[in-house]
Design a protein around this motif. Structure first.
Motif, PDB file in Angstrom:
ATOM      1  N   ALA A  99      32.817  46.622  18.209  1.00 52.76           N
ATOM      2  CA  ALA A  99      33.538  46.922  16.966  1.00 52.76           C
ATOM      3  C   ALA A  99      33.520  45.714  16.044  1.00 52.76           C
ATOM      4  O   ALA A  99      33.385  44.576  16.484  1.00 52.76           O
ATOM      5  N   GLY A 100      33.656  45.960  14.786  1.00 55.55           N
ATOM      6  CA  GLY A 100      33.703  44.876  13.802  1.00 55.55           C
ATOM      7  C   GLY A 100      35.079  44.255  13.769  1.00 55.55           C
ATOM      8  O   GLY A 100      36.044  44.758  14.315  1.00 55.55           O
ATOM      9  N   GLY A 101      35.169  43.153  13.141  1.00 53.24           N
ATOM     10  CA  GLY A 101      36.431  42.436  12.998  1.00 53.24           C
ATOM     11  C   GLY A 101      36.193  41.206  12.155  1.00 53.24           C
ATOM     12  O   GLY A 101      35.120  41.026  11.583  1.00 53.24           O
ATOM     13  N   GLU A 102      37.183  40.339  12.120  1.00 54.46           N
ATOM     14  CA  GLU A 102      37.050  39.130  11.308  1.00 54.46           C
ATOM     15  C   GLU A 102      35.871  38.274  11.744  1.00 54.46           C
ATOM     16  O   GLU A 102      35.184  37.694  10.921  1.00 54.46           O
ATOM     17  N   LEU A 103      35.651  38.169  13.041  1.00 53.59           N
ATOM     18  CA  LEU A 103      34.608  37.285  13.543  1.00 53.59           C
ATOM     19  C   LEU A 103      33.362  38.023  14.021  1.00 53.59           C
ATOM     20  O   LEU A 103      32.370  37.381  14.371  1.00 53.59           O
ATOM     21  N   ASN A 104      33.390  39.337  14.064  1.00 55.83           N
ATOM     22  CA  ASN A 104      32.261  40.100  14.596  1.00 55.83           C
ATOM     23  C   ASN A 104      31.732  41.115  13.592  1.00 55.83           C
ATOM     24  O   ASN A 104      32.495  41.773  12.899  1.00 55.83           O
ATOM     25  N   ASP A 105      30.429  41.223  13.552  1.00 56.09           N
ATOM     26  CA  ASP A 105      29.809  42.323  12.813  1.00 56.09           C
ATOM     27  C   ASP A 105      29.745  43.516  13.764  1.00 56.09           C
ATOM     28  O   ASP A 105      29.481  43.350  14.954  1.00 56.09           O
ATOM     29  N   PRO A 106      29.965  44.733  13.251  1.00 59.92           N
ATOM     30  CA  PRO A 106      29.834  45.886  14.129  1.00 59.92           C
ATOM     31  C   PRO A 106      28.382  46.032  14.577  1.00 59.92           C
ATOM     32  O   PRO A 106      27.455  45.747  13.819  1.00 59.92           O
ATOM     33  N   LYS A 107      28.210  46.437  15.814  1.00 60.00           N
ATOM     34  CA  LYS A 107      26.873  46.519  16.366  1.00 60.00           C
ATOM     35  C   LYS A 107      26.891  47.537  17.488  1.00 60.00           C
ATOM     36  O   LYS A 107      27.896  47.685  18.191  1.00 60.00           O
ATOM     37  N   GLY A 108      25.792  48.237  17.687  1.00 58.66           N
ATOM     38  CA  GLY A 108      25.741  49.174  18.792  1.00 58.66           C
ATOM     39  C   GLY A 108      24.348  49.700  19.045  1.00 58.66           C
ATOM     40  O   GLY A 108      23.443  49.581  18.216  1.00 58.66           O
ATOM     41  N   ALA A 109      24.202  50.267  20.218  1.00 60.04           N
ATOM     42  CA  ALA A 109      22.932  50.869  20.616  1.00 60.04           C
ATOM     43  C   ALA A 109      23.214  51.940  21.656  1.00 60.04           C
ATOM     44  O   ALA A 109      24.081  51.775  22.518  1.00 60.04           O
ATOM     45  N   ARG A 110      22.496  53.034  21.542  1.00 54.72           N
ATOM     46  CA  ARG A 110      22.540  54.094  22.558  1.00 54.72           C
ATOM     47  C   ARG A 110      21.106  54.508  22.827  1.00 54.72           C
ATOM     48  O   ARG A 110      20.274  54.546  21.911  1.00 54.72           O
ATOM     49  N   GLU A 111      20.833  54.832  24.082  1.00 52.99           N
ATOM     50  CA  GLU A 111      19.501  55.333  24.410  1.00 52.99           C
ATOM     51  C   GLU A 111      19.576  56.283  25.598  1.00 52.99           C
ATOM     52  O   GLU A 111      20.441  56.143  26.466  1.00 52.99           O
ATOM     53  N   ILE A 112      18.696  57.248  25.583  1.00 53.10           N
ATOM     54  CA  ILE A 112      18.513  58.124  26.730  1.00 53.10           C
ATOM     55  C   ILE A 112      17.052  57.970  27.137  1.00 53.10           C
ATOM     56  O   ILE A 112      16.156  57.967  26.284  1.00 53.10           O
ATOM     57  N   SER A 113      16.831  57.764  28.426  1.00 52.61           N
ATOM     58  CA  SER A 113      15.501  57.422  28.925  1.00 52.61           C
ATOM     59  C   SER A 113      15.083  58.346  30.058  1.00 52.61           C
ATOM     60  O   SER A 113      15.925  58.915  30.756  1.00 52.61           O
ATOM     61  N   PHE A 114      13.763  58.438  30.231  1.00 50.80           N
ATOM     62  CA  PHE A 114      13.215  59.192  31.362  1.00 50.80           C
ATOM     63  C   PHE A 114      11.805  58.703  31.648  1.00 50.80           C
ATOM     64  O   PHE A 114      11.160  58.077  30.807  1.00 50.80           O
ATOM     65  N   ASP A 115      11.344  58.964  32.858  1.00 47.30           N
ATOM     66  CA  ASP A 115       9.999  58.622  33.289  1.00 47.30           C
ATOM     67  C   ASP A 115       9.218  59.918  33.463  1.00 47.30           C
ATOM     68  O   ASP A 115       9.643  60.811  34.193  1.00 47.30           O
ATOM     69  N   ASN A 116       8.085  60.012  32.787  1.00 44.36           N
ATOM     70  CA  ASN A 116       7.231  61.184  32.897  1.00 44.36           C
ATOM     71  C   ASN A 116       5.860  60.737  33.390  1.00 44.36           C
ATOM     72  O   ASN A 116       5.085  60.172  32.629  1.00 44.36           O
ATOM     73  N   SER A 117       5.608  60.918  34.668  1.00 43.38           N
ATOM     74  CA  SER A 117       4.317  60.577  35.285  1.00 43.38           C
ATOM     75  C   SER A 117       3.919  59.126  35.040  1.00 43.38           C
ATOM     76  O   SER A 117       2.782  58.827  34.677  1.00 43.38           O
ATOM     77  N   GLY A 118       4.868  58.204  35.198  1.00 47.68           N
ATOM     78  CA  GLY A 118       4.574  56.788  35.062  1.00 47.68           C
ATOM     79  C   GLY A 118       4.682  56.245  33.644  1.00 47.68           C
ATOM     80  O   GLY A 118       4.490  55.051  33.421  1.00 47.68           O
ATOM     81  N   THR A 119       4.982  57.085  32.689  1.00 48.51           N
ATOM     82  CA  THR A 119       5.207  56.637  31.314  1.00 48.51           C
ATOM     83  C   THR A 119       6.697  56.727  31.027  1.00 48.51           C
ATOM     84  O   THR A 119       7.313  57.760  31.269  1.00 48.51           O
ATOM     85  N   ASP A 120       7.270  55.606  30.560  1.00 44.16           N
ATOM     86  CA  ASP A 120       8.705  55.553  30.256  1.00 44.16           C
ATOM     87  C   ASP A 120       8.945  55.891  28.788  1.00 44.16           C
ATOM     88  O   ASP A 120       8.271  55.347  27.901  1.00 44.16           O
TER      89      ASP A 120
END
Length: 173
Positions: A99-120
């Motif tokens: 979360a953002g605040g006086e000393l922090n910039d808001p930042k985030g990341a979300r990901e959904i991953s899977f492996d399909n026959s050796g390819t990520d």
């Protein structure tokens, strides 16, 4: 009374109806996604520059999870190929939010991953301060990284819809 023109009209009408039903081989997808009408859109967006579509769809009553990539006329990747209740376990979810605040910039990341026959594959959504926002797909195959950028204005849903989903594999560190 001449019945021939009426019979001809009926035959043409039946021919049109039959040819329309046979020509409609492609499934109906929800607008701007590759999710079927019975599915819920978790996250979907168009890619740049080829304007293909990446969609993560949830089956009725959360019965399955599926990733589709391509166009509404040609799906290039459907993972898993036969979605069922165990398909949730084939995906991993990762999330980081500050979360953002006086000393922090808001930042985030979300990901959904899977492996399909050796390819990520990782479908992601990243954001930071000052309108810094990015969506896309990262593909890792044989040690090489490929990035497909998404078009944020085309986005439907959010990966946050999958947050705290007990059906997904445990979050990777």
């Amino acid at each position: 009374m001449n019945i021939k023109p009426i019979e001809k009209s009926i035959a043409i009408l039946l021919l049109f109806i039959c040819s329309y039903s046979f020509a409609k081989e492609q499934p109906d997808y929800l607008e701007s996604s590759l999710c079927l009408p019975k599915e819920n859109i978790a996250f979907s967006f168009k890619t740049d520059p080829k304007e293909k579509i990446a969609s993560i769809c949830i089956g009725p009553q959360r019965s399955y999870l599926v990733y589709r990539y391509g166009t509404q006329n040609h799906i290039e990747l459907n993972y898993p190929t036969d979605p069922n209740s165990s398909s949730w376990e084939k995906f991993s979810f990762n999330s980081y939010v500050r979360a953002g605040g006086e000393l922090n910039d808001p930042k985030g990341a979300r990901e959904i991953s899977f492996d399909n026959s050796g390819t990520d594959y990782s479908v992601y959504q990243n954001w930071g301060s000052e309108n810094d926002y990015e969506i896309g797909i990262l593909i890792i195959n044989k040690g090489k990284n490929y990035k497909i950028s998404g078009i944020p204005k085309s986005q439907i849903g959010s990966l946050s819809r999958l947050e705290n989903s007990r059906d997904l594999l445990e979050t990777r560190e």
